[in-house]
Design an enzyme around this catalytic site. Sequence first.
Site, PDB file in Angstrom:
ATOM      1  CB  THR A   4      73.020  23.967  42.254  1.00  0.00           C
ATOM      2  OG1 THR A   4      73.162  22.571  42.572  1.00  0.00           O
ATOM      3  CG2 THR A   4      74.314  24.424  41.598  1.00  0.00           C
ATOM      4  CG  ASP A   5      73.031  20.573  46.519  1.00  0.00           C
ATOM      5  OD1 ASP A   5      73.102  20.515  45.277  1.00  0.00           O
ATOM      6  OD2 ASP A   5      72.461  19.695  47.208  1.00  0.00           O
ATOM      7  CD  GLU A   6      74.975  19.168  40.895  1.00  0.00           C
ATOM      8  OE1 GLU A   6      75.978  18.943  40.180  1.00  0.00           O
ATOM      9  OE2 GLU A   6      73.804  18.931  40.522  1.00  0.00           O
ATOM     10  CE1 TYR A  24      73.850  23.562  36.687  1.00  0.00           C
ATOM     11  CE2 TYR A  24      74.318  21.810  38.271  1.00  0.00           C
ATOM     12  CZ  TYR A  24      73.564  22.904  37.880  1.00  0.00           C
ATOM     13  OH  TYR A  24      72.538  23.348  38.665  1.00  0.00           O
ATOM     14  CE  LYS A  79      73.176  27.686  38.861  1.00  0.00           C
ATOM     15  NZ  LYS A  79      72.102  28.603  38.392  1.00  0.00           N
TER      16      LYS A  79
END
Length: 344
Positions: free
Chosen positions: A125-127, A153, A157
């Site tokens: 994810t870009d997060e 989260y 990741k």
Amino acid sequence: MKFLVTGGAGFIGGNFVHYMVNKYPEDMIVNLDKLTYAGNLETCKPVEDKPNYKFVKGDIADREFIFDLFEKEHFDVVVNFAAESHVDRSIEDPEIFVKTNVMGTTTLLDACVKYGIKRYHQVSTDEVYGDLPLDRPDLFFTEETPLHTSSPYSSAKASADLFVLAYHRTYGLPVTISRCSNNYGPYHFPEKLIPLIISRALNDETIPVYGTGENVRDWLHVYDHCTAIDLIVRNGREGEVYNVGGHNERTNLQVVKTVLKALNKPESLITFVEDRKGHDRRYAIDPTKLETELGWQPKYTFDTGIPMTIQWYLDNKEWWENIISGEYQNYFEKMYVEKGRAEK
């Protein structure tokens, strides 16, 4: 080839299963999902009777189960979608995110090393990059952007990504990673923003918006994400990270207003609520590497993809109404265990 797709009863994983089963009838697609609250086998109903599709229920963090599965199935490729993914839930209960997103990933990696998998692909994810300032629209996440996580989260990741790259360097495991922006499209779990707006607006219920709604996200149609992963798995360079984004930036408030307008619902349904803890301000991805190296181009812009997405939810009310009512949780027992369609 035989593919193991983990988390294939979720939103993005389920769409990827549809894409692969239909595009590559000569390949076998094995869908492994634990069927937590966000896993819904009704998502896979359109392909469940295809000869190149098989469902297996299980947990990627269950080491004995995973190794037994790899021993029996002889996979060529593993694509890992399986993850706890809701930021709000990670704030309330971080431990399950560590177990699934980190320990589950390392369990898969260990099995891949032992059984000589040809390609392991991690869906990230870009997060993991943190966020960008709202007043710098010229800044974008690239593959070289340092990891700077904001939530349990995204931290889980990012940790999984680092393990994937470490297994490539240490054990020579052929790996790739994709980091995507916010996805939208069919079969999105109703707790997420766009389906939440649709389901609540149709019932004339208030639409909760965090803070002032000025947080910016880059929106990517799930079909475009699936085509990108397909390209990366088959043609991407081993040990590389590829960003997947659509250059479709919108504030959360803009997204809400767009959906309400399409549904002919008043903006008076919008209600502003206390902001999320550690709420990232802006995500924006630069997909140049994916475009130049592999020739990927998105099919949909937000303006073309969102009307189709809204129409899908209008045409498939039973799917998301079953989730809201909890009825979908009975689907596995009724359709798979009783009919002997799956291993449990």
